[in-house]
Motif scaffolding. Structure first.
Motif, PDB file in Angstrom:
ATOM      1  N   GLY A  35       0.802  -1.219   0.000  1.00  0.00           N
ATOM      2  CA  GLY A  35       0.000   0.000   0.000  1.00  0.00           C
ATOM      3  C   GLY A  35       0.826   1.255   0.000  1.00  0.00           C
ATOM      4  N   TRP A  36       0.147   2.347  -0.250  1.00  0.00           N
ATOM      5  CA  TRP A  36       0.728   3.687  -0.149  1.00  0.00           C
ATOM      6  C   TRP A  36      -0.052   4.462   0.916  1.00  0.00           C
ATOM      7  CZ3 TRP A  36       5.096   5.349  -2.449  1.00  0.00           C
ATOM      8  CH2 TRP A  36       5.564   4.652  -3.583  1.00  0.00           C
ATOM      9  N   PHE A  37       0.693   5.170   1.733  1.00  0.00           N
ATOM     10  CA  PHE A  37       0.130   6.035   2.755  1.00  0.00           C
ATOM     11  C   PHE A  37       0.777   7.398   2.621  1.00  0.00           C
ATOM     12  CE2 PHE A  37      -2.178   3.000   5.460  1.00  0.00           C
ATOM     13  CZ  PHE A  37      -1.712   1.808   4.930  1.00  0.00           C
ATOM     14  N   ARG A  38       0.183   8.398   3.252  1.00  0.00           N
ATOM     15  CA  ARG A  38       0.802   9.719   3.258  1.00  0.00           C
ATOM     16  C   ARG A  38       0.573  10.383   4.595  1.00  0.00           C
ATOM     17  NH1 ARG A  38      -3.040  13.059  -1.066  1.00  0.00           N
ATOM     18  NH2 ARG A  38      -4.880  13.268   0.283  1.00  0.00           N
ATOM     19  N   GLN A  39       1.455  11.322   4.886  1.00  0.00           N
ATOM     20  CA  GLN A  39       1.384  11.991   6.182  1.00  0.00           C
ATOM     21  C   GLN A  39       1.855  13.428   6.046  1.00  0.00           C
ATOM     22  OE1 GLN A  39       3.706  10.105   9.296  1.00  0.00           O
ATOM     23  NE2 GLN A  39       2.296  10.847  10.871  1.00  0.00           N
ATOM     24  N   VAL A  40       1.114  14.318   6.682  1.00  0.00           N
ATOM     25  CA  VAL A  40       1.531  15.718   6.790  1.00  0.00           C
ATOM     26  C   VAL A  40       1.821  15.997   8.246  1.00  0.00           C
ATOM     27  CG1 VAL A  40       0.216  16.425   4.770  1.00  0.00           C
ATOM     28  CG2 VAL A  40      -0.849  16.558   7.024  1.00  0.00           C
ATOM     29  N   PRO A  41       2.681  16.970   8.527  1.00  0.00           N
ATOM     30  CA  PRO A  41       3.038  17.256   9.924  1.00  0.00           C
ATOM     31  C   PRO A  41       1.807  17.531  10.782  1.00  0.00           C
ATOM     32  CG  PRO A  41       4.516  18.399   8.443  1.00  0.00           C
ATOM     33  CD  PRO A  41       3.437  17.814   7.578  1.00  0.00           C
ATOM     34  N   GLY A  42       1.778  16.906  11.941  1.00  0.00           N
ATOM     35  CA  GLY A  42       0.689  17.140  12.869  1.00  0.00           C
ATOM     36  C   GLY A  42      -0.545  16.292  12.641  1.00  0.00           C
ATOM     37  N   LYS A  43      -0.516  15.475  11.595  1.00  0.00           N
ATOM     38  CA  LYS A  43      -1.663  14.625  11.303  1.00  0.00           C
ATOM     39  C   LYS A  43      -1.251  13.162  11.278  1.00  0.00           C
ATOM     40  CE  LYS A  43      -4.628  17.816   8.758  1.00  0.00           C
ATOM     41  NZ  LYS A  43      -5.464  17.993   7.547  1.00  0.00           N
ATOM     42  N   GLU A  44      -2.231  12.288  11.423  1.00  0.00           N
ATOM     43  CA  GLU A  44      -1.956  10.866  11.358  1.00  0.00           C
ATOM     44  C   GLU A  44      -1.663  10.445   9.922  1.00  0.00           C
ATOM     45  OE1 GLU A  44      -4.631   9.141  15.105  1.00  0.00           O
ATOM     46  OE2 GLU A  44      -5.020   8.504  13.052  1.00  0.00           O
ATOM     47  N   ARG A  45      -0.863   9.389   9.825  1.00  0.00           N
ATOM     48  CA  ARG A  45      -0.603   8.810   8.514  1.00  0.00           C
ATOM     49  C   ARG A  45      -1.918   8.228   7.978  1.00  0.00           C
ATOM     50  NH1 ARG A  45       4.864   5.415   8.022  1.00  0.00           N
ATOM     51  NH2 ARG A  45       5.465   7.357   9.073  1.00  0.00           N
ATOM     52  N   SER A 100      -0.132 -10.149   5.060  1.00  0.00           N
ATOM     53  CA  SER A 100      -1.259 -10.818   4.433  1.00  0.00           C
ATOM     54  C   SER A 100      -1.271 -10.624   2.919  1.00  0.00           C
ATOM     55  CB  SER A 100      -2.572 -10.278   5.012  1.00  0.00           C
ATOM     56  OG  SER A 100      -3.683 -10.761   4.292  1.00  0.00           O
ATOM     57  N   ARG A 101      -1.969 -11.545   2.241  1.00  0.00           N
ATOM     58  CA  ARG A 101      -2.154 -11.391   0.805  1.00  0.00           C
ATOM     59  C   ARG A 101      -3.210 -10.336   0.491  1.00  0.00           C
ATOM     60  NH1 ARG A 101      -2.536 -17.186  -2.290  1.00  0.00           N
ATOM     61  NH2 ARG A 101      -0.375 -17.818  -2.021  1.00  0.00           N
ATOM     62  N   TYR A 102      -4.106 -10.107   1.441  1.00  0.00           N
ATOM     63  CA  TYR A 102      -5.299  -9.334   1.180  1.00  0.00           C
ATOM     64  C   TYR A 102      -5.133  -7.894   1.630  1.00  0.00           C
ATOM     65  CZ  TYR A 102      -6.709 -14.088   0.618  1.00  0.00           C
ATOM     66  OH  TYR A 102      -6.759 -15.401   0.219  1.00  0.00           O
ATOM     67  N   LEU A 103      -5.528  -6.970   0.760  1.00  0.00           N
ATOM     68  CA  LEU A 103      -5.254  -5.567   1.030  1.00  0.00           C
ATOM     69  C   LEU A 103      -6.068  -5.088   2.221  1.00  0.00           C
ATOM     70  CD1 LEU A 103      -7.658  -3.487  -0.077  1.00  0.00           C
ATOM     71  CD2 LEU A 103      -6.788  -4.253  -2.283  1.00  0.00           C
ATOM     72  N   THR A 104      -5.505  -4.114   2.886  1.00  0.00           N
ATOM     73  CA  THR A 104      -6.122  -3.531   4.060  1.00  0.00           C
ATOM     74  C   THR A 104      -5.814  -2.050   4.071  1.00  0.00           C
ATOM     75  OG1 THR A 104      -6.111  -3.471   6.479  1.00  0.00           O
ATOM     76  CG2 THR A 104      -4.097  -4.219   5.400  1.00  0.00           C
ATOM     77  N   ARG A 105      -6.730  -1.261   4.636  1.00  0.00           N
ATOM     78  CA  ARG A 105      -6.529   0.178   4.760  1.00  0.00           C
ATOM     79  C   ARG A 105      -5.913   0.537   6.112  1.00  0.00           C
ATOM     80  NH1 ARG A 105     -11.150   3.584   1.908  1.00  0.00           N
ATOM     81  NH2 ARG A 105     -11.455   2.355   0.024  1.00  0.00           N
ATOM     82  N   ASN A 106      -5.758  -0.444   6.966  1.00  0.00           N
ATOM     83  CA  ASN A 106      -5.285  -0.195   8.323  1.00  0.00           C
ATOM     84  C   ASN A 106      -3.762  -0.222   8.361  1.00  0.00           C
ATOM     85  OD1 ASN A 106      -4.695  -0.166  11.040  1.00  0.00           O
ATOM     86  ND2 ASN A 106      -6.252  -1.670  11.589  1.00  0.00           N
ATOM     87  N   LEU A 107      -3.154   0.903   8.662  1.00  0.00           N
ATOM     88  CA  LEU A 107      -1.694   0.976   8.627  1.00  0.00           C
ATOM     89  C   LEU A 107      -1.065   0.042   9.653  1.00  0.00           C
ATOM     90  CD1 LEU A 107      -0.495   2.872  11.188  1.00  0.00           C
ATOM     91  CD2 LEU A 107      -1.640   4.660   9.884  1.00  0.00           C
ATOM     92  N   ARG A 108      -1.797  -0.303  10.697  1.00  0.00           N
ATOM     93  CA  ARG A 108      -1.239  -1.195  11.720  1.00  0.00           C
ATOM     94  C   ARG A 108      -1.116  -2.625  11.222  1.00  0.00           C
ATOM     95  NH1 ARG A 108      -4.059   2.750  13.787  1.00  0.00           N
ATOM     96  NH2 ARG A 108      -3.276   3.928  15.572  1.00  0.00           N
ATOM     97  N   GLU A 109      -1.702  -2.923  10.089  1.00  0.00           N
ATOM     98  CA  GLU A 109      -1.607  -4.261   9.511  1.00  0.00           C
ATOM     99  C   GLU A 109      -0.483  -4.359   8.483  1.00  0.00           C
ATOM    100  OE1 GLU A 109      -5.400  -5.738   8.256  1.00  0.00           O
ATOM    101  OE2 GLU A 109      -6.412  -5.027  10.066  1.00  0.00           O
ATOM    102  N   TYR A 110       0.339  -3.328   8.394  1.00  0.00           N
ATOM    103  CA  TYR A 110       1.521  -3.351   7.541  1.00  0.00           C
ATOM    104  C   TYR A 110       2.754  -3.432   8.428  1.00  0.00           C
ATOM    105  CZ  TYR A 110      -1.441  -2.041   3.607  1.00  0.00           C
ATOM    106  OH  TYR A 110      -2.412  -2.034   2.629  1.00  0.00           O
ATOM    107  N   ASN A 111       3.694  -4.298   8.071  1.00  0.00           N
ATOM    108  CA  ASN A 111       4.847  -4.469   8.951  1.00  0.00           C
ATOM    109  C   ASN A 111       6.177  -4.090   8.327  1.00  0.00           C
ATOM    110  OD1 ASN A 111       4.742  -6.660   7.214  1.00  0.00           O
ATOM    111  ND2 ASN A 111       5.313  -8.168   8.755  1.00  0.00           N
ATOM    112  N   TYR A 112       6.181  -3.724   7.073  1.00  0.00           N
ATOM    113  CA  TYR A 112       7.396  -3.201   6.444  1.00  0.00           C
ATOM    114  C   TYR A 112       7.065  -1.840   5.844  1.00  0.00           C
ATOM    115  CZ  TYR A 112       9.595  -7.813   6.739  1.00  0.00           C
ATOM    116  OH  TYR A 112      10.131  -8.994   7.189  1.00  0.00           O
ATOM    117  N   TRP A 113       7.969  -0.877   6.090  1.00  0.00           N
ATOM    118  CA  TRP A 113       7.740   0.492   5.640  1.00  0.00           C
ATOM    119  C   TRP A 113       8.990   1.057   4.987  1.00  0.00           C
ATOM    120  CZ3 TRP A 113       3.119   3.120   6.026  1.00  0.00           C
ATOM    121  CH2 TRP A 113       2.121   2.504   6.798  1.00  0.00           C
ATOM    122  N   GLY A 114       8.771   1.910   3.990  1.00  0.00           N
ATOM    123  CA  GLY A 114       9.867   2.672   3.429  1.00  0.00           C
ATOM    124  C   GLY A 114      10.108   3.921   4.249  1.00  0.00           C
ATOM    125  N   GLN A 115      11.098   4.696   3.835  1.00  0.00           N
ATOM    126  CA  GLN A 115      11.468   5.893   4.592  1.00  0.00           C
ATOM    127  C   GLN A 115      10.659   7.111   4.184  1.00  0.00           C
ATOM    128  OE1 GLN A 115      13.041   4.895   1.905  1.00  0.00           O
ATOM    129  NE2 GLN A 115      13.241   6.782   0.742  1.00  0.00           N
TER     130      GLN A 115
END
Length: 123
Positions: A35-45, A100-115
């Motif tokens: 997945g792709w996520f985004r974050q701005v300062p002061g807000k949740e990813r 998991s194989r199945y996509l999720t919108r919950n960031l807590r269900e992702y365990n590898y992240w880029g910088q």
């Protein structure tokens, strides 16, 4: 060592397109949701887009129609095509892989992240 490395961010004007890439190494994620996520300062990813191991996709409702997620398993690369960029798309964009194989919108269900890669859209 498992690595996810984003690239393609930058400073662009509103209305243009940009494609982000996320190259993985250290293991294959062809059988994992990503997945792709985004974050701005002061807000949740926040969730941007996700793709399952079989290519099924999901998008944040506000972004549907402008952003497209895709993957090239042979190149171990995840993409995010962003069209008609708006000032409010300015954020640090992160790619992530889930166990998991199945996509999720919950960031807590992702365990590898880029910088992350910065995308700044000017008026």
């Amino acid at each position: 060592q498992v690595q996810l490395v984003e690239s393609g961010g930058g400073l662009v004007q509103a209305g243009v397109s940009l494609r982000l890439s996320c190259t993985t190494s250290g293991r294959t994620f062809s059988n994992n949701a990503m997945g792709w996520f985004r974050q701005v300062p002061g807000k949740e990813r926040e969730f941007v887009a996700g793709i399952s191991w079989s290519g099924g996709t999901s998008y944040a409702d506000s972004l549907k129609g402008r952003f497209t997620i895709s993957r090239d398993s042979k190149k171990n690369t995840l993409y995010l095509q962003m069209n008609s960029l708006k000032v409010e798309d300015t954020a640090v964009y992160y790619c992530a892989a889930a166990p998991s194989r199945y996509l999720t919108r919950n960031l807590r269900e992702y365990n590898y992240w880029g910088q992350g890669t910065q995308v700044t859209v000017s008026p």
